[in-house]
Design a protein around this motif. Structure first.
Motif, mmCIF file in Angstrom:
data_model
loop_
_atom_site.group_PDB
_atom_site.id
_atom_site.type_symbol
_atom_site.label_atom_id
_atom_site.label_comp_id
_atom_site.label_asym_id
_atom_site.label_seq_id
_atom_site.Cartn_x
_atom_site.Cartn_y
_atom_site.Cartn_z
ATOM 1 N N PRO A 5 44.334 44.149 28.814
ATOM 2 C CA PRO A 5 42.930 43.942 29.156
ATOM 3 C C PRO A 5 42.801 42.795 30.166
ATOM 4 C CG PRO A 5 43.385 43.165 26.929
ATOM 5 C CD PRO A 5 44.634 43.835 27.430
ATOM 6 N N LYS A 6 41.899 42.958 31.090
ATOM 7 C CA LYS A 6 41.643 41.938 32.100
ATOM 8 C C LYS A 6 40.189 41.497 31.953
ATOM 9 C CE LYS A 6 43.611 45.106 34.698
ATOM 10 N NZ LYS A 6 44.296 45.718 33.617
ATOM 11 N N THR A 7 39.974 40.189 31.885
ATOM 12 C CA THR A 7 38.640 39.647 31.684
ATOM 13 C C THR A 7 38.185 38.945 32.955
ATOM 14 O OG1 THR A 7 39.089 39.356 29.328
ATOM 15 C CG2 THR A 7 37.240 38.122 30.231
ATOM 16 N N TYR A 8 36.931 39.202 33.321
ATOM 17 C CA TYR A 8 36.350 38.653 34.545
ATOM 18 C C TYR A 8 35.017 37.972 34.233
ATOM 19 C CZ TYR A 8 39.519 41.975 36.817
ATOM 20 O OH TYR A 8 40.632 42.676 37.226
ATOM 21 N N ILE A 9 34.715 36.932 34.987
ATOM 22 C CA ILE A 9 33.386 36.327 34.997
ATOM 23 C C ILE A 9 32.748 36.775 36.305
ATOM 24 C CG2 ILE A 9 32.052 34.185 35.072
ATOM 25 C CD1 ILE A 9 33.399 34.588 32.392
ATOM 26 N N VAL A 10 31.562 37.372 36.209
ATOM 27 C CA VAL A 10 30.911 37.947 37.382
ATOM 28 C C VAL A 10 29.507 37.381 37.525
ATOM 29 C CG1 VAL A 10 30.318 40.106 38.548
ATOM 30 C CG2 VAL A 10 32.132 40.098 36.834
ATOM 31 N N ASP A 11 29.203 36.873 38.710
ATOM 32 C CA ASP A 11 27.838 36.464 39.053
ATOM 33 C C ASP A 11 27.211 37.609 39.827
ATOM 34 O OD1 ASP A 11 27.799 33.848 37.959
ATOM 35 O OD2 ASP A 11 28.949 33.112 39.670
ATOM 36 N N VAL A 12 26.046 38.058 39.378
ATOM 37 C CA VAL A 12 25.351 39.155 40.036
ATOM 38 C C VAL A 12 23.967 38.710 40.466
ATOM 39 C CG1 VAL A 12 26.597 40.959 38.786
ATOM 40 C CG2 VAL A 12 24.464 40.098 37.857
ATOM 41 N N ALA A 13 23.433 39.388 41.467
ATOM 42 C CA ALA A 13 22.069 39.128 41.919
ATOM 43 C C ALA A 13 21.108 39.814 40.953
ATOM 44 C CB ALA A 13 21.875 39.652 43.341
ATOM 45 N N GLY A 14 20.064 39.125 40.558
ATOM 46 C CA GLY A 14 19.055 39.714 39.679
ATOM 47 C C GLY A 14 19.414 39.624 38.210
ATOM 48 N N GLN A 15 18.566 40.223 37.392
ATOM 49 C CA GLN A 15 18.765 40.208 35.946
ATOM 50 C C GLN A 15 19.539 41.439 35.483
ATOM 51 O OE1 GLN A 15 15.078 39.814 33.841
ATOM 52 N NE2 GLN A 15 15.145 37.598 33.963
ATOM 53 N N VAL A 16 20.369 41.237 34.485
ATOM 54 C CA VAL A 16 21.131 42.328 33.896
ATOM 55 C C VAL A 16 20.317 42.895 32.735
ATOM 56 C CG1 VAL A 16 23.274 42.950 32.737
ATOM 57 C CG2 VAL A 16 23.289 41.188 34.487
ATOM 58 N N SER A 17 20.030 44.184 32.794
ATOM 59 C CA SER A 17 19.256 44.812 31.722
ATOM 60 C C SER A 17 20.173 45.238 30.584
ATOM 61 C CB SER A 17 18.511 46.038 32.258
ATOM 62 O OG SER A 17 19.432 47.065 32.564
ATOM 63 N N HIS A 18 19.589 45.410 29.415
ATOM 64 C CA HIS A 18 20.367 45.880 28.269
ATOM 65 C C HIS A 18 20.844 47.312 28.496
ATOM 66 C CE1 HIS A 18 19.783 42.311 25.921
ATOM 67 N NE2 HIS A 18 18.483 42.335 26.196
ATOM 68 N N GLU A 19 20.076 48.095 29.272
ATOM 69 C CA GLU A 19 20.492 49.462 29.600
ATOM 70 C C GLU A 19 21.748 49.460 30.460
ATOM 71 O OE1 GLU A 19 17.235 48.372 30.322
ATOM 72 O OE2 GLU A 19 16.415 49.181 28.463
ATOM 73 N N ALA A 20 21.802 48.529 31.430
ATOM 74 C CA ALA A 20 22.978 48.421 32.302
ATOM 75 C C ALA A 20 24.202 48.042 31.476
ATOM 76 C CB ALA A 20 22.732 47.400 33.402
ATOM 77 N N VAL A 21 24.034 47.090 30.577
ATOM 78 C CA VAL A 21 25.144 46.668 29.716
ATOM 79 C C VAL A 21 25.638 47.845 28.876
ATOM 80 C CG1 VAL A 21 25.766 45.203 27.743
ATOM 81 C CG2 VAL A 21 24.477 44.237 29.659
ATOM 82 N N ALA A 22 24.716 48.606 28.320
ATOM 83 C CA ALA A 22 25.084 49.757 27.485
ATOM 84 C C ALA A 22 25.881 50.794 28.277
ATOM 85 C CB ALA A 22 23.833 50.390 26.885
ATOM 86 N N LYS A 23 25.469 51.062 29.508
ATOM 87 C CA LYS A 23 26.181 52.038 30.346
ATOM 88 C C LYS A 23 27.601 51.572 30.657
ATOM 89 C CE LYS A 23 22.183 54.073 32.654
ATOM 90 N NZ LYS A 23 21.470 54.217 33.925
ATOM 91 N N ILE A 24 27.743 50.285 30.976
ATOM 92 C CA ILE A 24 29.066 49.746 31.298
ATOM 93 C C ILE A 24 29.959 49.776 30.062
ATOM 94 C CG2 ILE A 24 30.323 47.683 32.028
ATOM 95 C CD1 ILE A 24 27.757 46.984 33.682
ATOM 96 N N LYS A 25 29.402 49.395 28.919
ATOM 97 C CA LYS A 25 30.179 49.390 27.678
ATOM 98 C C LYS A 25 30.686 50.780 27.318
ATOM 99 C CE LYS A 25 28.310 45.456 25.128
ATOM 100 N NZ LYS A 25 27.575 45.045 23.914
ATOM 101 N N LYS A 26 29.853 51.784 27.555
ATOM 102 C CA LYS A 26 30.180 53.161 27.186
ATOM 103 C C LYS A 26 31.232 53.781 28.096
ATOM 104 C CE LYS A 26 27.333 56.911 27.063
ATOM 105 N NZ LYS A 26 26.060 57.585 26.969
ATOM 106 N N GLY A 27 31.294 53.312 29.328
ATOM 107 C CA GLY A 27 32.144 53.935 30.337
ATOM 108 C C GLY A 27 31.277 54.772 31.250
ATOM 109 N N MET A 28 31.676 54.901 32.495
ATOM 110 C CA MET A 28 30.868 55.659 33.455
ATOM 111 C C MET A 28 31.758 56.411 34.414
ATOM 112 S SD MET A 28 29.492 52.481 35.808
ATOM 113 C CE MET A 28 28.257 52.113 34.635
ATOM 114 N N TRP A 29 31.161 57.361 35.086
ATOM 115 C CA TRP A 29 31.910 58.188 36.028
ATOM 116 C C TRP A 29 31.999 57.514 37.382
ATOM 117 C CZ3 TRP A 29 34.717 62.312 34.740
ATOM 118 C CH2 TRP A 29 34.493 62.879 33.487
ATOM 119 N N LEU A 30 33.229 57.376 37.876
ATOM 120 C CA LEU A 30 33.494 56.927 39.247
ATOM 121 C C LEU A 30 34.258 58.061 39.925
ATOM 122 C CD1 LEU A 30 34.637 53.236 38.582
ATOM 123 C CD2 LEU A 30 32.375 54.033 39.278
#
Length: 113
Positions: A5-30
Motif C-alpha cells: 500500500p502507498k499512502t499520499y497526502i494530497v492538497d486539492v482545490a475546493g472542498q471534498v464532499s462525502h460523496e467524492a470520498v465514498a466513490k474513491i473508497k469504493k473504487g472507480m473506472w479508469l
C-alpha cells in the motif's frame, strides 16, 4: 509488484464532499479498468482547499490525480508519505536514507510471500 500500500497526502482545490470520498473508497473506472478500494481520510476541509490522505494498493499511472479529477477535484500538491509500513517522513526531494534492520526484515518478508 508486491502490492504494497502507498499512502499520499494530497492538497486539492475546493472542498471534498462525502460523496467524492465514498466513490474513491469504493473504487472507480479508469481507462485501464476499475481501481481497487482506497482508504481515504479528510485531514483538513476549507472552502478554498482541502487536505486528504489516500492509501492505494495498485499504482496505475497518475492514479491519484485521475481518481480525484473524476470526482471533480483538482490536485494542488501530492506527496507520498508511506510505502507499506515504511515512513518517508522527513526526507527532502531527491534525498535518501538507510533502511533500518526492522524495515529490511519487513521488505524481505513481503518478497518471500
Amino acid at each position: 509488484k508486491y502490492k504494497l500500500p502507498k499512502t499520499y497526502i494530497v492538497d486539492v482545490a475546493g472542498q471534498v464532499s462525502h460523496e467524492a470520498v465514498a466513490k474513491i473508497k469504493k473504487g472507480m473506472w479508469l481507462a485501464e479498468g476499475k481501481t481497487h478500494r482506497a482508504a481515504v481520510k479528510i485531514l483538513r476541509k476549507r472552502r478554498t482547499g482541502s487536505t486528504i490522505e489516500i492509501t492505494i494498493s495498485q499504482g496505475l499511472n497518475r492514479q491519484i490525480r485521475r481518481m480525484l479529477a473524476k470526482v471533480g477535484l483538482k490536485v494542488k500538491s501530492l506527496k507520498r508519505t508511506k510505502i507499506g509500513k515504511i515512513e518517508i517522513r522527513g526526507l527532502g526531494v531527491g534525498k535518501s536514507r538507510a533502511l533500518t534492520s526492522v524495515e529490511i526484515r519487513y521488505l524481505k518478508s513481503i518478497k518471500s510471500k
